[in-house]
Design a protein around this motif. Structure first.
Motif, PDB file in Angstrom:
ATOM      1  N   UNK A  91      19.776   3.107  18.302  1.00 51.86           N
ATOM      2  CA  UNK A  91      20.744   2.789  19.672  1.00 51.86           C
ATOM      3  C   UNK A  91      20.874   4.323  20.418  1.00 51.86           C
ATOM      4  N   UNK A  92      21.302   5.358  19.545  1.00 54.36           N
ATOM      5  CA  UNK A  92      21.857   6.460  20.294  1.00 54.36           C
ATOM      6  C   UNK A  92      20.620   7.638  20.733  1.00 54.36           C
ATOM      7  N   UNK A  93      19.653   7.253  19.884  1.00 55.02           N
ATOM      8  CA  UNK A  93      18.517   8.459  19.975  1.00 55.02           C
ATOM      9  C   UNK A  93      17.366   7.622  20.737  1.00 55.02           C
ATOM     10  N   UNK A  94      17.120   6.377  20.407  1.00 57.02           N
ATOM     11  CA  UNK A  94      15.681   5.663  21.189  1.00 57.02           C
ATOM     12  C   UNK A  94      16.082   4.965  22.453  1.00 57.02           C
ATOM     13  N   UNK A  95      17.080   4.247  22.222  1.00 60.67           N
ATOM     14  CA  UNK A  95      17.516   3.567  23.581  1.00 60.67           C
ATOM     15  C   UNK A  95      18.256   4.261  24.389  1.00 60.67           C
ATOM     16  N   UNK A  96      19.265   4.868  24.141  1.00 62.16           N
ATOM     17  CA  UNK A  96      20.063   5.856  25.112  1.00 62.16           C
ATOM     18  C   UNK A  96      19.536   7.244  25.475  1.00 62.16           C
ATOM     19  N   UNK A  97      18.218   7.450  24.927  1.00 60.63           N
ATOM     20  CA  UNK A  97      17.653   8.645  25.374  1.00 60.63           C
ATOM     21  C   UNK A  97      15.843   8.469  25.601  1.00 60.63           C
ATOM     22  N   UNK A  98      15.787   7.074  26.344  1.00 62.32           N
ATOM     23  CA  UNK A  98      14.474   6.762  26.538  1.00 62.32           C
ATOM     24  C   UNK A  98      13.952   7.816  27.752  1.00 62.32           C
ATOM     25  N   UNK A  99      12.726   7.900  28.350  1.00 53.61           N
ATOM     26  CA  UNK A  99      12.473   8.894  29.282  1.00 53.61           C
ATOM     27  C   UNK A  99      12.738   8.325  30.550  1.00 53.61           C
ATOM     28  N   UNK A 100      13.050   6.972  30.853  1.00 47.82           N
ATOM     29  CA  UNK A 100      13.521   6.303  32.128  1.00 47.82           C
ATOM     30  C   UNK A 100      14.946   6.867  32.407  1.00 47.82           C
ATOM     31  N   UNK A 101      15.871   6.579  31.212  1.00 48.87           N
ATOM     32  CA  UNK A 101      17.368   7.296  31.473  1.00 48.87           C
ATOM     33  C   UNK A 101      17.173   8.576  31.558  1.00 48.87           C
ATOM     34  N   UNK A 102      16.446   9.469  30.816  1.00 51.28           N
ATOM     35  CA  UNK A 102      16.474  10.789  31.122  1.00 51.28           C
ATOM     36  C   UNK A 102      16.175  11.370  32.643  1.00 51.28           C
ATOM     37  N   UNK A 103      15.154  10.608  33.175  1.00 51.26           N
ATOM     38  CA  UNK A 103      14.707  10.620  34.358  1.00 51.26           C
ATOM     39  C   UNK A 103      15.919  10.635  35.382  1.00 51.26           C
ATOM     40  N   UNK A 104      16.385   9.290  35.136  1.00 51.69           N
ATOM     41  CA  UNK A 104      17.559   8.891  36.163  1.00 51.69           C
ATOM     42  C   UNK A 104      18.829  10.026  35.861  1.00 51.69           C
ATOM     43  N   UNK A 111      23.035  10.538  23.376  1.00 49.30           N
ATOM     44  CA  UNK A 111      23.744   9.423  23.971  1.00 49.30           C
ATOM     45  C   UNK A 111      24.286   9.661  25.402  1.00 49.30           C
ATOM     46  N   UNK A 112      24.586  10.801  25.703  1.00 43.35           N
ATOM     47  CA  UNK A 112      25.421  11.172  26.811  1.00 43.35           C
ATOM     48  C   UNK A 112      24.378  10.980  28.111  1.00 43.35           C
ATOM     49  N   UNK A 113      23.051  11.150  27.869  1.00 39.26           N
ATOM     50  CA  UNK A 113      21.997  10.935  28.968  1.00 39.26           C
ATOM     51  C   UNK A 113      22.118   9.549  29.364  1.00 39.26           C
ATOM     52  N   UNK A 114      22.136   8.657  28.154  1.00 42.09           N
ATOM     53  CA  UNK A 114      22.134   7.266  28.539  1.00 42.09           C
ATOM     54  C   UNK A 114      23.193   6.768  29.233  1.00 42.09           C
ATOM     55  N   UNK A 115      24.736   7.356  28.831  1.00 40.90           N
ATOM     56  CA  UNK A 115      25.760   7.148  29.400  1.00 40.90           C
ATOM     57  C   UNK A 115      25.769   7.216  30.960  1.00 40.90           C
ATOM     58  N   UNK A 116      25.188   8.463  31.340  1.00 39.01           N
ATOM     59  CA  UNK A 116      25.205   8.787  32.848  1.00 39.01           C
ATOM     60  C   UNK A 116      24.189   8.065  33.428  1.00 39.01           C
ATOM     61  N   UNK A 117      23.000   7.621  32.856  1.00 34.69           N
ATOM     62  CA  UNK A 117      22.172   6.808  33.763  1.00 34.69           C
ATOM     63  C   UNK A 117      22.704   5.587  33.675  1.00 34.69           C
ATOM     64  N   UNK A 118      23.360   4.830  32.779  1.00 34.24           N
ATOM     65  CA  UNK A 118      24.025   3.662  33.019  1.00 34.24           C
ATOM     66  C   UNK A 118      24.913   3.552  33.966  1.00 34.24           C
ATOM     67  N   UNK A 119      25.852   4.631  33.913  1.00 36.30           N
ATOM     68  CA  UNK A 119      26.933   4.652  34.701  1.00 36.30           C
ATOM     69  C   UNK A 119      26.489   4.746  36.374  1.00 36.30           C
ATOM     70  N   UNK A 120      25.272   5.510  36.539  1.00 33.28           N
ATOM     71  CA  UNK A 120      24.611   5.647  37.784  1.00 33.28           C
ATOM     72  C   UNK A 120      24.067   4.203  38.266  1.00 33.28           C
ATOM     73  N   UNK A 121      23.460   3.513  37.312  1.00 35.98           N
ATOM     74  CA  UNK A 121      22.987   2.376  37.797  1.00 35.98           C
ATOM     75  C   UNK A 121      24.127   1.387  38.173  1.00 35.98           C
ATOM     76  N   UNK A 122      25.250   1.464  37.321  1.00 29.47           N
ATOM     77  CA  UNK A 122      26.473   0.479  37.379  1.00 29.47           C
ATOM     78  C   UNK A 122      27.050   0.751  38.885  1.00 29.47           C
ATOM     79  N   UNK A 123      27.102   2.185  39.251  1.00 28.80           N
ATOM     80  CA  UNK A 123      28.107   2.382  40.186  1.00 28.80           C
ATOM     81  C   UNK A 123      27.179   2.069  41.542  1.00 28.80           C
ATOM     82  N   UNK A 124      25.594   1.904  41.684  1.00 26.04           N
ATOM     83  CA  UNK A 124      25.180   1.433  42.702  1.00 26.04           C
ATOM     84  C   UNK A 124      25.518  -0.170  42.775  1.00 26.04           C
TER      85      UNK A 124
END
Length: 607
Positions: free
Chosen positions: A538-551, A209-222
């Motif tokens: 939620x925490x494994x599939x959505x928050x850890x998809x490869x797009x979020x892991x790349x971001x 879930x942490x990878x999802x949080x960081x990716x969402x935070x990155x998109x939000x800050x932009x």
């Protein structure tokens, strides 16, 4: 223009026929190319005033120069001239409290100096080394393999001889150890970096879930930074018209992405520092704790220094137009030494180099403060360390709350316009600590859980394992309710933004003081099921998809570069961009795409 002017009346009679304003609204630019094509001259105007500056454009006769407009003796006359249009009255701008600074769009670009050449040389050197590094590594690999094969054949023949004599030796082991040490030759390489970037190794899935949080935070800050910079440079009446919309409500809340980063930074600092082997090292030698700090600084410095050089020494020469001076103001870097020793956020002036670098400084200061409980954890016991962490959380939250009440900070969107809030509160470690320390405490508890130590988290896990569905439902409900309440709860006050005291000021100051801790608390609740291994859609599939892991992998370099791209794009508009849904999302998609591409080129090996 340089003749003596006899009062305001004569100014209007002699000058007005030779000059025309770009429009009837603040921040309105236009006619730049038309003005130059018709044989006129163009000057850009910056109106320095609180809480943010405004801008304007002026097309005028070649008999007038920008230096004339900046002449101190004529300033008051020109203020009266511009004030006579009436557009300043619409925004309650007092010419007595505003400073007018005129820029020449054709000459205000800085001269390329020695730092420009040095920056190009440094980047070129890194590119050459990065490109040839794989070749060097391959040559070293062949050389080592040849040496090892020769040594092994000699060792094997000697082993056969020694076996006949009943002897043994450890030369093969020694050779293998030397081979391992030499493998550290690979440091930075485009090939290695990109192999790491586009390959996804499986780590602890309980942290997915942490990878999802960081990716969402990155998109939000932009999104949030683009909103603020577009609001400063677009038509103000369009921005004011949007203040009651759902779009504006969501855009303002994007600034909570910074608190998400602080919570994540605290969590991983706690999780990594309280590792068993590190605690043994600190217990044996207390000074080794400074090695953790040095390691963190050395990881940040290379990319940070190059990003500052690119921003201040290269980008200013890449744009032009009537609005480019707005970007140049953000690329000034007279105090870069503050950034490199992570103290730029402690100064109460506006002399910021790399303005968004305050986050790295605040994060570094909070990390340094957490070395105290880490030291106590190793030297005394875990209870003393946790007491210190909780104490730091309470102290910083108390300081932030007191400052909020003393300065009467209102709801976050209103506080953004309050004088000096950014310098006095927004960037300081003693007000940004609560999310970080909450994350740090959770990271320490999770590390203990991984090492099978009994603590409050392990007891809660035992309780939750017997009631997984109820526990997950409760955590998700509490997490989304807290974050949703902070996100949408100020909607009634937004609808009455003209009256900022629509809500009681005490309530607003309390909200402002606790909203960041609330976001961190909501994230903590959302994370608990994942930390306990309760993986779901939620925490494994959505928050850890490869797009979020790349971001997630490019988030650091992306953060360093995203504001350069936003400033650069907005600064090169020849006409004022509209503050509308279409403009915001068009710019956002373009800025995200450019940021990702530049981040890939800027990426260093992270695994």
């Amino acid at each position: 223009m340089k003749v003596e002017l006899e009062g305001y009346k004569k100014l209007l009679e002699t000058i007005w026929p030779y000059a025309s304003l770009s429009g009837t609204s603040l921040n309105q630019f236009g006619m730049f190319e038309t003005c130059l094509r018709n044989g006129y001259y163009y000057s850009s105007l910056k109106i320095e005033m609180d809480p943010i500056p405004s801008y304007y454009g002026l097309c005028h006769s070649i008999e007038c120069t920008t230096n004339d407009f900046n002449d101190e003796e004529l300033q008051s006359d020109f203020k009266e001239l511009i004030n006579s249009t009436g557009f300043l009255d619409k925004y309650n701008v007092s010419i007595d409290d505003a400073d007018f600074i005129f820029y020449d769009p054709l000459t205000y670009r800085k001269d390329q100096g020695i730092m420009f050449t040095f920056t190009l040389f440094l980047i070129g050197m890194f590119l050459i080394l990065s490109c040839f590094n794989p070749v060097f590594c391959q040559m070293m690999k062949f050389k080592r393999q040849a040496k090892v094969s020769i040594n092994l054949s000699d060792v094997e023949s000697r082993e056969r001889h020694d076996e006949n004599l009943g002897l043994t030796n450890n030369e093969i082991t020694t050779i293998k150890q030397e081979e391992t040490k030499k493998s550290f030759f690979i440091d930075y390489s485009i090939k290695e970096s990109y192999n790491t970037l586009f390959s996804f190794k499986e780590h602890d899935t309980n942290l997915s879930i942490m990878e999802g949080f960081r990716s969402l935070g990155f998109l939000m800050v932009i999104f949030g930074h683009q909103f603020l910079d577009l609001a400063k440079s677009s038509f103000q009446y369009e921005m004011l018209a949007q203040l009651k919309s759902w779009l504006c409500l969501n855009l303002v809340n994007m600034l909570y992405s910074v608190d998400m980063f602080f919570w994540l930074g605290g969590f991983f600092s706690g999780f990594m520092l309280i590792e068993k082997n590190k605690m043994k090292l600190v217990k044996k030698n207390g000074l080794s704790i400074f090695g953790f700090l040095l390691h963190r600084i050395l990881r940040i410095w290379p990319c940070y220094a190059i990003a500052i050089l690119i921003s201040s020494q290269l980008v200013p020469y890449m744009g032009d137009g009537p609005r480019w001076f707005m970007a140049l103001d953000r690329f000034e870097c007279a105090t870069g030494w503050r950034n490199l020793i992570f103290i730029d956020n402690l100064f109460y002036d506006t002399q910021y180099c790399f303005p968004w670098g305050w986050y790295l400084s605040t994060d570094m200061q909070l990390f340094t403060s957490c070395l105290i409980p880490v030291f106590l954890y190793a030297k005394l016991n875990s209870r003393a360390a946790k007491i210190v962490i909780i104490s730091l959380l309470v102290i910083t939250q108390t300081i932030g709350t007191v400052m909020s009440f003393v300065n009467e900070y209102l709801l976050p969107p209103f506080a953004l316009t309050q004088p000096k809030m950014h310098q006095n509160y927004y960037t300081k470690p003693f007000t940004r600590g609560p999310p970080y320390y909450l994350g740090f405490l959770l990271g320490v508890l999770y590390r203990e859980l991984k090492e099978n130590n009994v603590n409050v988290l392990s007891k809660l896990m035992g309780y939750a394992s017997k009631r997984q569905l109820k526990f997950k439902s409760l955590c998700y409900l509490l997490g989304f309710l807290i974050i949703g309440g902070i996100w949408f709860g100020w909607r009634p006050a937004q609808l009455h933004y003209e009256h900022q005291d629509y809500w009681n000021k005490t309530i607003q100051s309390l909200w402002f003081a606790f909203c960041r801790l609330g976001i961190a608390l909501g994230m903590s609740f959302l994370s608990l099921p994942c930390l306990f291994g309760m993986q779901d859609l939620f925490n494994l599939t959505f928050m850890r998809n490869n797009y979020f892991r790349f971001i997630n992998k490019i988030s650091f370099s992306g953060y360093l570069l995203h504001q350069v791209i936003i400033f650069g794009v907005l600064g090169q508009f020849y006409q004022t961009p509209n503050f509308s849904f279409e403009t915001i999302f068009t710019l956002y998609i373009g800025n995200v795409f450019i940021t990702i591409i530049c981040s890939i080129l800027f990426q260093q090996k992270t695994e």
